[in-house]
Design an enzyme around this catalytic site. Structure first.
Site, PDB file in Angstrom:
ATOM      1  N   LYS A 114      45.326 -27.362  24.168  1.00 48.82           N
ATOM      2  CA  LYS A 114      45.415 -26.136  23.395  1.00 48.82           C
ATOM      3  C   LYS A 114      45.397 -24.975  24.374  1.00 48.82           C
ATOM      4  CE  LYS A 114      40.542 -26.755  22.414  1.00 48.82           C
ATOM      5  NZ  LYS A 114      39.867 -27.814  21.685  1.00 48.82           N
ATOM      6  N   ASP A 139      37.935 -18.761  25.313  1.00 50.65           N
ATOM      7  CA  ASP A 139      36.635 -19.362  25.635  1.00 50.65           C
ATOM      8  C   ASP A 139      36.483 -19.634  27.129  1.00 50.65           C
ATOM      9  OD1 ASP A 139      38.434 -21.486  25.795  1.00 50.65           O
ATOM     10  OD2 ASP A 139      36.896 -22.945  25.229  1.00 50.65           O
ATOM     11  N   SER A 157      33.936 -26.187  28.478  1.00 52.85           N
ATOM     12  CA  SER A 157      34.618 -25.385  27.470  1.00 52.85           C
ATOM     13  C   SER A 157      33.824 -24.152  27.043  1.00 52.85           C
ATOM     14  CB  SER A 157      34.949 -26.277  26.281  1.00 52.85           C
ATOM     15  OG  SER A 157      35.767 -25.599  25.377  1.00 52.85           O
ATOM     16  N   HIS A 158      33.495 -24.081  25.767  1.00 53.31           N
ATOM     17  CA  HIS A 158      32.835 -22.902  25.195  1.00 53.31           C
ATOM     18  C   HIS A 158      31.314 -22.990  25.290  1.00 53.31           C
ATOM     19  CE1 HIS A 158      33.446 -26.182  22.495  1.00 53.31           C
ATOM     20  NE2 HIS A 158      32.337 -25.821  21.886  1.00 53.31           N
ATOM     21  N   ASP A 193      41.095 -22.467  26.589  1.00 55.85           N
ATOM     22  CA  ASP A 193      41.968 -23.181  25.655  1.00 55.85           C
ATOM     23  C   ASP A 193      41.795 -22.745  24.203  1.00 55.85           C
ATOM     24  OD1 ASP A 193      39.525 -24.396  25.385  1.00 55.85           O
ATOM     25  OD2 ASP A 193      40.237 -26.445  25.722  1.00 55.85           O
ATOM     26  N   ARG A 194      40.679 -22.073  23.890  1.00 55.10           N
ATOM     27  CA  ARG A 194      40.496 -21.626  22.509  1.00 55.10           C
ATOM     28  C   ARG A 194      40.949 -20.178  22.340  1.00 55.10           C
ATOM     29  NH1 ARG A 194      35.031 -24.076  19.831  1.00 55.10           N
ATOM     30  NH2 ARG A 194      35.467 -26.257  20.356  1.00 55.10           N
ATOM     31  N   ASP A 226      36.990 -22.062  29.228  1.00 59.03           N
ATOM     32  CA  ASP A 226      38.071 -22.655  30.017  1.00 59.03           C
ATOM     33  C   ASP A 226      39.453 -22.236  29.536  1.00 59.03           C
ATOM     34  OD1 ASP A 226      37.713 -24.098  27.660  1.00 59.03           O
ATOM     35  OD2 ASP A 226      38.575 -25.917  28.521  1.00 59.03           O
TER      36      ASP A 226
END
Ligand code: G1P
Ligand code: ZN
Length: 543
Positions: free
Chosen positions: A376, A277, A113-114, A281-282, A279
């Site tokens: 998300k 981010d 992710s982030h 999703d944010r 990947d």
């Protein structure tokens, strides 16, 4: 070419957290580490024989090598087919969209992710179910259980295959479809949003900056914003995904997306800024000179969703994670729909979405989404904002301020204390948990506790209960404090303290956030002994 069965011994740390298994890249690169985990996933889901899996990641360091290993293991375990994003790329929401659109048996998403990437950064892997969402606890528990017993894994000794071009390939008897990572996702966006209206907005002179942070949304944002919608070239910046994200920290918040923030805060800044981010999703949403908190963003999107084609029929309900501000609840109340409060982590929204109890959901940690996928979705949130702006034609600041006038403002901040000793952090929470029943009625610097609980969630769809999801303390003065430990860190423990206070009176909507919350911050410290127990005088990060 043949299947090899390789003897192995378990690693003792392969417990998936709220977002799969996340570790230092070097941990994942140890011989057998990735293989053991993948084999544990395959066995925990009843094997992959004759199944079709989607495989893709955010392009970070070790993404390509890990994908080759996963493909060879899927083949050796009898999978019928793997669908892989070209270059090994698939954003997390796009992977969810592909799993659903092609009705596959789930997928493996490679991302941390982030978290920063690179050889010294983080890596991660998670299994998503056929509905497209993260695996529920029953499955992650089963994966962990398998990982403790594993004695061998299966892998083909085939050569690496090229995944640079769209097309088909084979490993032993398994088919491989290499797909355009953007196409399915893009048509889903086209079905939800009025691209023509957004195009007209740009034609009117509206200026936008989307910071892809050298992560996976670069190709998606370029194709959709600059390609399909026709935003001017240069609207998307840092668009090239890099294995180390250009050395940056691909977390879309005012600290890590500083370049974008500086531009947005300038007098002649663009009308609209956004970032996503590692990947994809944010999301971060910012207007000229005006940052929108994720909690407010969810509320504003819920209040205006009906302006947008995909949500014209209205919302079934909304959900937010427990530490997310109550702003969305106020919208739900006005709309006459249900609002749900779930534990932190996207997986808890899955059942509510599958059961049609909600349409929109979000978390304070820059996650917003809807029933279109089961993750998300950063770019989706950006497009929803754009479509609303295309209809309302006001500035971001004006829209949010008007929202506050109508619903009141929920002042909100999160304070993180990072890299604490695990024993100190869990000691603080355990101590507080033991004192909860004594808190109601007590006053702390002018605020009186009205309720204190150790949050436990009963899923309204399957009845499963998740306990100890954070300490929630409510005050009579319409303020709230939540304390919990992060479940996604890869070193030490992180204490997250979420602070909020409701203000109905528009005359008081222009106060600095930290100042508006000073009393709540002091009360939280007095109740939990944060400074004395951690020895820290201030949080590392305030969002
Ligand atoms: C964090 C966020 C949470 C989010 C998760 C995955 O988890 O707080 O909202 O779902 O990352 O993106 P935490 O580190 O707090 O456990
Ligand atoms: Zn992410």
């Amino acid at each position: 070419m043949a299947t090899q069965t390789v003897a192995t011994t378990p690693f003792d740390d392969q417990k998936p957290g709220t977002s799969g298994l996340r570790k230092k890249t070097t941990v994942f690169m140890q011989p057998g580490y990735l293989e053991n985990y993948v084999q544990s996933i395959f066995e925990a889901i009843g094997g992959v024989s004759d199944k079709t899996l989607v495989v893709g990641g955010d392009g970070r360091f070790f993404n390509r090598e890990a994908i080759q290993t996963i493909l060879k293991m899927a083949a050796a375990n009898g999978a019928a087919k793997c669908v892989v994003g070209r270059d090994g790329l698939l954003s997390t929401p796009a992977a969810s969209a592909v799993i659903r659109e092609l009705k596959t048996d789930g997928g493996l998403i490679l991302s941390a992710s982030h978290n920063p990437g690179g050889e010294n950064g983080d890596f991660g892997l998670k299994y998503n179910v056929p509905a497209g969402g993260p695996a529920p606890e029953a499955i992650t528990d089963a994966i962990f259980a398998r990982s403790k017993e594993i004695a061998e894994y299966r892998i083909s000794d085939a050569e690496d295959i090229s995944i640079q071009m769209i097309g088909t390939a084979k490993i032993d008897d398994m088919d491989i479809d290499i797909i355009d990572p953007v196409a399915i996702y893009q048509s889903l966006m086209e079905s939800l949003f009025d691209f023509n209206a957004i195009h007209d907005l740009f034609v009117s002179g509206f200026r936008m900056r989307f910071d892809a942070m050298h992560a996976v949304t670069g190709p998606y944002a370029t194709a959709i914003l600059e390609g399909a919608i026709g935003a001017p070239a240069g609207t998307v910046i840092n668009a090239q995904p890099l294995p180390d994200f250009g050395g940056g920290h691909p977390d879309p918040n005012p600290v890590h997306a500083k370049m974008l923030m500086d531009e947005m805060m300038g007098a002649d800044g663009p009308d609209f800024g956004a970032a996503s981010d590692g990947d994809g999703d944010r999301n971060m949403i910012v207007g000229r000179g005006f940052y929108v908190t994720p909690s407010d963003s969810l509320a504003v999107l819920a209040a205006n969703a009906e302006l947008v084609p995909g949500y014209r029929e209205g919302l079934n309900g909304v959900a937010r994670s427990m530490p997310t501000s109550r702003a969305a609840d106020r919208v739900a109340e006005k709309l006459g729909i249900n609002a749900y409060e779930t534990p932190t982590g996207w997986k808890y929204f899955g059942n509510l979405l599958d059961g049609n109890l909600i349409t929109l959901c979000g978390e304070e940690s820059a996650g917003t989404g809807s029933n279109h996928v089961r993750e998300k979705d950063g770019l989706w949130a950006v497009l929803l904002w754009l479509n609303i702006l295309a209809v309302l034609r006001g500035s971001v600041a004006d829209i949010v301020k008007a929202h506050w006038r109508k619903f009141g403002r929920d002042y909100y901040t999160r304070h993180d204390y990072e890299d604490l000793e695990t024993a100190v952090a869990s000691g603080l929470i355990d101590d507080l948990r033991g004192r909860l029943s004594a808190l109601p009625g007590q006053s702390f610097g002018g605020l009186t506790v009205s309720a204190a609980e150790d949050f436990s969630y009963a899923d309204p769809v399957d009845g499963s209960v998740s306990k100890h999801q954070g300490i929630k303390i409510a005050f009579e003065e319409d303020a709230r404090v939540v304390l919990r430990l992060s479940g996604t860190g890869t070193s030490g423990a992180t204490l997250r303290v979420y602070l909020e206070r409701y203000e109905r009176d528009p005359a008081n909507h222009g106060i600095d956030t930290q100042q508006a919350l000073a009393q709540v911050i002091a009360a939280a410290d007095e109740i939990a002994g944060i400074r004395s127990k951690t020895g820290r005088s201030a949080p590392n990060v305030m969002t």
